[in-house]
Design an enzyme around this catalytic site. Structure first.
Site, short mmCIF file in Angstrom:
data_model
loop_
_atom_site.label_atom_id
_atom_site.label_comp_id
_atom_site.label_asym_id
_atom_site.label_seq_id
_atom_site.Cartn_x
_atom_site.Cartn_y
_atom_site.Cartn_z
N LYS A 127 7.23 1.18 -0.61
CA LYS A 127 7.30 1.03 0.85
C LYS A 127 8.77 1.02 1.25
O LYS A 127 9.53 0.18 0.76
CB LYS A 127 6.62 -0.29 1.25
N HIS A 150 -5.24 4.63 2.44
CA HIS A 150 -4.27 3.67 3.00
C HIS A 150 -4.79 2.24 2.87
O HIS A 150 -5.98 2.00 2.76
CB HIS A 150 -4.08 4.02 4.48
O1 GKR Z 1 1.85 -4.01 5.42
O2 GKR Z 1 3.97 -3.67 5.59
C1 GKR Z 1 2.84 -3.26 5.52
C2 GKR Z 1 2.58 -1.79 5.51
O3 GKR Z 1 3.72 -1.09 5.91
C3 GKR Z 1 1.44 -1.42 6.41
O4 GKR Z 1 1.66 -1.98 7.66
C4 GKR Z 1 1.22 0.05 6.53
O5 GKR Z 1 0.16 0.26 7.43
O6 GKR Z 1 0.76 0.09 4.18
C5 GKR Z 1 0.76 0.76 5.31
C6 GKR Z 1 1.21 2.21 5.19
O7 GKR Z 1 0.93 2.81 4.18
O8 GKR Z 1 1.76 2.76 6.14
MG MG Z 2 1.72 4.71 4.92
#
Ligand code: GKR
Ligand code: MG
Length: 424
Positions: free
Chosen positions: A195, A322
């Site tokens: 991420k 996702h």
């Molecule tokens: O939980 O920080 C998080 C993620 O960034 C999430 O909000 C995203 O929706 O995991 C997700 C993604 O793949 O974009």
């Molecule tokens: Mg994503």
């Protein structure tokens, strides 16, 4: 078979200080647990978002499912569409048509219906005495692959009322590689997702390169959640392109993704620019993305997600999955669904390793060799731990969070943090 009761219980569970494009996770993440009871004594379970707008829709719609047949998914669609707080438009012939501009009612319906549909399907499968996957068309695989979902993170929350997690800080590249190693040692994951979109893009790219060196046989993805400008996304593509299995939401908008794909030829994946069938249609016309990350929580349920996967097959797109912060009911719904979709060709995302609490009697769902195995009992294969549900509901009531706000949380650490997007 009639529905005799529908319960929606909001819960909050501990969540680590994970960084993302918006800011940082709060100490508690919210979910809703859905229970549907039938006149034959079955109890179907669902799990979905717990933020105030979704919760409001779930609470409004729930009583209108009572008395319907548990097999009547169209009836359930109508009941939900007709009782949203911002009414849905054009979903079904008798859906209410008034629509306040920019309310995204299409997604509100998809989220609310998706939440109930899992519980309805769980009941249906229990009644016919089959594991959910068989009701969905049968298992094309007995186990579903998930990926190690890495996050930059702080060692501890600024304001948690519980001790810090055992993962420690992950900001530097060695710390990210150590996080990957720990996650792979614990769960055996065979692919890695980083991420991104939280720190300087070149630092994030360096981390990805170091992950490639440390795990040369693990497919790698990076997901900046559209926080990079087209120029930055192109520059990082030149640096990382050959290392990536796919490049997930590097830059905003279908137009931006289409330009990036044209310029780099890299396979682009999304859970941000293709989130409705209308966006799917536009994306195909522009060749904006090559892989869609499906998610039954916002695509309108498991059946709708199966339709999405068929559309992807028809138009030659790949399918991955996702995830947001979630517990075991969602993980088993994701697993039964992915096991019934032939063209899920990538390890699915899951936040589950970041969670320490759950509401199911079975305890934590095991992830072994990076895989979750299908259950063979009728339905989803999980049952509710009422004591845990009560505790996590109490936590919801006392934690003070009613809607996720990662940017506001980040301002507690960095008062000048803004919502600017793309930031880099
Ligand atoms: O939980 O920080 C998080 C993620 O960034 C999430 O909000 C995203 O929706 O995991 C997700 C993604 O793949 O974009
Ligand atoms: Mg994503």
């Amino acid at each position: 078979m009639k529905i005799t009761a529908v319960r929606v219980t909001p819960i909050a569970f501990k969540d680590p200080p994970l960084l993302n494009a918006a800011g940082i996770h709060e100490p508690y993440a919210l979910r809703s647990i859905i229970e549907i009871e039938t006149q034959c004594g079955r109890l179907g379970l669902g799990e979905s978002y717990g933020d105030a707008p979704v919760l409001q829709d779930l609470l409004l719609a729930a009583p209108h499912l009572v008395g319907q047949s548990v097999f009547d998914l169209n009836g359930a669609r109508r009941a939900v569409a007709n009782h949203l707080s911002a009414p849905a438009q054009g979903l079904l012939p008798d859906a209410t048509l008034a629509l306040a501009p920019s309310t995204h009612s299409e997604k509100a319906f998809a989220k609310a219906f998706g939440a109930f549909e899992t519980a309805l399907l769980d009941c249906q499968a229990q009644i016919v005495g089959l594991p959910l996957v068989e009701l969905l068309g049968g298992a094309v695989r007995q186990e579903v692959d998930y990926s190690a979902y890495l996050f930059f993170k702080y060692a501890k929350h600024i304001d948690a009322d519980y001790p810090s997690d055992p993962w420690g800080q992950a900001i530097s590249s060695p710390e990210i590689v150590a996080q990957a190693q720990r996650m792979i040692d614990l769960y055996g994951f065979g692919s890695i997702k980083l991420k991104a979109g939280a720190l300087e893009p070149d630092h994030e790219a360096q981390c990805l390169e170091d992950l490639a060196k440390a795990f040369p046989h693990h497919p790698l993805r990076i997901d900046p959640n559209a926080n990079w400008s087209l120029t930055t996304a192109e520059r990082i593509a030149q640096r990382l392109g050959r290392l990536l299995e796919y490049y997930e939401d590097p830059t905003p908008s279908l137009e931006g993704m289409a330009q990036l794909h044209k310029a780099t030829g890299l396979p682009l994946a999304t859970n941000m620019v293709v989130t409705t069938f209308e966006e799917f249609k536009r994306s195909i016309a522009m060749n904006a993305v090559q892989i869609v990350l499906c998610d039954h929580h916002f695509w309108g349920g498991i059946r709708a997600t199966q339709e999405l996967a068929r559309m992807c097959e028809t138009f030659g797109l790949g399918v991955s999955m996702h995830s947001n912060s979630h517990l075991g009911i969602s993980l088993m719904a994701m697993t039964h669904m992915a096991a019934a979709i032939p063209n899920v060709a990538y390890a699915c995302d899951t936040h589950y390793p970041w969670q320490v609490e759950d509401v199911i009697e079975q305890g934590r769902v095991p992830i072994v060799n990076g895989k979750v195995r299908l259950t063979h009992t009728p339905g989803l294969g999980v049952t509710l731990d009422r004591e845990k549900l009560r505790e996590l509901h109490e936590q919801f009531l006392s934690c003070g969070i009613t809607s996720r706000n990662d940017a506001a949380q980040m301002r507690k650490y960095h008062p000048n943090h803004t919502n600017k997007k793309p930031r880099f």
